[in-house]
Write a protein that holds these residues in place. Sequence first.
Motif, PDB file in Angstrom:
ATOM      1  N   GLY A  55     -53.085  37.730 128.836  1.00  0.00           N
ATOM      2  CA  GLY A  55     -52.009  38.703 128.933  1.00  0.00           C
ATOM      3  C   GLY A  55     -50.742  38.209 129.598  1.00  0.00           C
ATOM      4  N   ASP A  97     -47.043  37.048 130.239  1.00  0.00           N
ATOM      5  CA  ASP A  97     -45.878  37.547 129.511  1.00  0.00           C
ATOM      6  C   ASP A  97     -45.077  36.447 128.823  1.00  0.00           C
ATOM      7  OD1 ASP A  97     -44.781  36.356 131.689  1.00  0.00           O
ATOM      8  OD2 ASP A  97     -43.844  38.144 132.527  1.00  0.00           O
ATOM      9  N   GLU A  98     -45.566  35.220 128.836  1.00  0.00           N
ATOM     10  CA  GLU A  98     -45.023  34.168 127.991  1.00  0.00           C
ATOM     11  C   GLU A  98     -46.203  33.447 127.355  1.00  0.00           C
ATOM     12  OE1 GLU A  98     -43.219  30.770 130.088  1.00  0.00           O
ATOM     13  OE2 GLU A  98     -43.412  32.020 131.868  1.00  0.00           O
TER      14      GLU A  98
END
Length: 372
Positions: A136, A138-139
Amino acid sequence: MADHERERRVALLRACDQILSGVRPLSMAERLAALPPPPPEAMPDYYGDGGPVGELEERVAGLLGTEAAAFFVTGTMAQQVALRIGAEWTGNPAVGLHPLSHLVRHERDADMVLSGLRRVHTTDAPRNPVAGEVAGLDEPIGTLVLVLELPLRDAGFVLPTWDELTGVVAAARAAGARVHLDGARLWESAYRLGRPLAEVAGLADTVYVSFYKSLGGISGAALAGPADVVAQARAWRHRYGGQVFQYWPAALSALAGLDEELPRLGRYLDHARTVAAALAAVPGARTFPAPPHTHQFRLWLPYPPERLRAANLALAERERRWFASNWEASDVPGLSVTEITVAAPALRLDAAAVTELTERFLAYAARGETPS
């Protein structure tokens, strides 16, 4: 710490008959005398080629189940080389690691300064990341190098469970990432994980192990992995200034550590649980993790760090007994913290002896005793 303070502390520890945390420091003469004598005709290594260094590299590769291993003068160099190679192979300068990891806190930003790498923090929780956190991010972590420190020392020598470890590695693999194990203390981690060293190391593309942490060697480390990666690591070792003319004294002490200390680590872990339970029962004391994941854990006591440091030295000076040093202020108001290392000397202390020694130490602290 000033040189004279360190010398005094070492002298007091060397004179102690009873040691709870740590080991008795050896003099240079004792270190040399403890090295296993090589055959009279045996020759040293030359720039890391042959001799006891070659024997050590073969043995480490065998223990970790990898194709090859290369000796490094420091773990910091081994780690930086592993990450640089990983970034070259992935084509991405991003490295996924924990903000409490050794790479972040104890290597002076070498990954960014020397190799131009970019850090992606995998979790802020005081443990290694789990699969959902890696998946998960975020990049994208595809082509990222994911670093897992086993155990995570600055969180309290904590380890994941085997299922958690395999889960986070699977999540990284599914996204196309490479995996590197910061295994400075991998030797003892295998006991709690309940798997052979080779099975643990087999989860990763590259693995770093230390020879002086846990094994009691003079210095040095190894980087293990596929033969082509290790060959490239040897080239970078040279570029980083690690192509020392002869490594053989460090290699001999590492071989002795594999022979003598490695088989004892499971016993140290078992006894660490006894020691930690006895300490946790003392009023005002806290330990973490409970029970310990390795033979090292954290201890908190309700006194200022300077008072606890002085009490430990006073106890050593007057009774030739060593409790624990390196006390520091903690995030918990009113409590100071240190790391406890259960090694061979502590095996002589059963739970009752640990309790009695702790009470003596705390009596010195309560009175504000200082060494003369």
